[in-house]
Write a protein that holds these residues in place. Structure first.
Motif, PDB file in Angstrom:
ATOM      1  N   MET A   1       0.857  -1.176   0.000  1.00 12.76           N
ATOM      2  CA  MET A   1       0.000   0.000   0.000  1.00 12.76           C
ATOM      3  C   MET A   1       0.901   1.236   0.000  1.00 12.76           C
ATOM      4  O   MET A   1       1.909   1.278   0.683  1.00 12.76           O
ATOM      5  CB  MET A   1      -0.918  -0.019   1.225  1.00 12.76           C
ATOM      6  CG  MET A   1      -1.834   1.188   1.300  1.00 12.76           C
ATOM      7  SD  MET A   1      -2.986   1.178   2.689  1.00 12.76           S
ATOM      8  CE  MET A   1      -4.181   0.010   2.111  1.00 12.76           C
ATOM      9  N   THR A   2       0.490   2.224  -0.745  1.00 15.83           N
ATOM     10  CA  THR A   2       1.254   3.468  -0.803  1.00 15.83           C
ATOM     11  C   THR A   2       0.987   4.315   0.435  1.00 15.83           C
ATOM     12  O   THR A   2       0.019   4.073   1.170  1.00 15.83           O
ATOM     13  CB  THR A   2       0.871   4.288  -2.047  1.00 15.83           C
ATOM     14  OG1 THR A   2      -0.498   4.693  -1.917  1.00 15.83           O
ATOM     15  CG2 THR A   2       1.056   3.492  -3.334  1.00 15.83           C
ATOM     16  N   GLU A   3       1.835   5.299   0.655  1.00 20.54           N
ATOM     17  CA  GLU A   3       1.612   6.226   1.774  1.00 20.54           C
ATOM     18  C   GLU A   3       0.276   6.942   1.610  1.00 20.54           C
ATOM     19  O   GLU A   3      -0.479   7.099   2.575  1.00 20.54           O
ATOM     20  CB  GLU A   3       2.762   7.233   1.873  1.00 20.54           C
ATOM     21  CG  GLU A   3       2.600   8.221   3.014  1.00 20.54           C
ATOM     22  CD  GLU A   3       2.598   7.578   4.401  1.00 20.54           C
ATOM     23  OE1 GLU A   3       2.061   8.197   5.333  1.00 20.54           O
ATOM     24  OE2 GLU A   3       3.111   6.457   4.561  1.00 20.54           O
ATOM     25  N   LEU A   4      -0.038   7.344   0.392  1.00 22.40           N
ATOM     26  CA  LEU A   4      -1.322   7.994   0.137  1.00 22.40           C
ATOM     27  C   LEU A   4      -2.476   7.057   0.494  1.00 22.40           C
ATOM     28  O   LEU A   4      -3.448   7.464   1.131  1.00 22.40           O
ATOM     29  CB  LEU A   4      -1.433   8.440  -1.320  1.00 22.40           C
ATOM     30  CG  LEU A   4      -2.750   9.097  -1.718  1.00 22.40           C
ATOM     31  CD1 LEU A   4      -2.990  10.372  -0.928  1.00 22.40           C
ATOM     32  CD2 LEU A   4      -2.773   9.377  -3.206  1.00 22.40           C
ATOM     33  N   GLY A   5      -2.353   5.794   0.110  1.00 25.28           N
ATOM     34  CA  GLY A   5      -3.383   4.814   0.443  1.00 25.28           C
ATOM     35  C   GLY A   5      -3.556   4.651   1.940  1.00 25.28           C
ATOM     36  O   GLY A   5      -4.676   4.540   2.439  1.00 25.28           O
ATOM     37  N   ARG A   6      -2.449   4.642   2.661  1.00 27.11           N
ATOM     38  CA  ARG A   6      -2.529   4.529   4.124  1.00 27.11           C
ATOM     39  C   ARG A   6      -3.238   5.740   4.728  1.00 27.11           C
ATOM     40  O   ARG A   6      -4.081   5.603   5.613  1.00 27.11           O
ATOM     41  CB  ARG A   6      -1.132   4.382   4.717  1.00 27.11           C
ATOM     42  CG  ARG A   6      -0.565   2.985   4.573  1.00 27.11           C
ATOM     43  CD  ARG A   6       0.732   2.821   5.353  1.00 27.11           C
ATOM     44  NE  ARG A   6       1.848   3.471   4.672  1.00 27.11           N
ATOM     45  CZ  ARG A   6       2.534   2.944   3.668  1.00 27.11           C
ATOM     46  NH1 ARG A   6       2.212   1.751   3.218  1.00 27.11           N
ATOM     47  NH2 ARG A   6       3.529   3.590   3.114  1.00 27.11           N
TER      48      ARG A   6
END
Length: 70
Positions: A1-6
């Motif tokens: 998961m990307t930082e944006l997704g988190r």
């Protein structure tokens, strides 16, 4: 998961909402490159249809949408 997704996922959960991470679920990989437009960012019409199908399935699974009628 990307930082944006988190970050977006955490905000959604804090608001009591589900979060569907299209990147983590692999909705668009190199195999679906033809579903992304010439600008290499936005989906084509077929790409939008793929998003609708996959998002609809996820939201149905999360009980956010009723099951499709047959």
């Amino acid at each position: 998961m990307t930082e944006l997704g988190r970050v977006v996922g955490a905000a959604a959960r804090a608001a009591g909402l589900p979060y569907v991470d299209a990147i983590a679920e692999g909705w668009f990989t190199d195999a679906q490159a033809s579903l992304i437009g010439a600008d290499h960012i936005h989906p084509t019409w077929a790409g939008h249809a793929r998003i609708a199908d996959l998002l609809g399935a996820d939201l149905t699974h999360l009980a956010m949408l009723p099951a499709a009628r047959t």
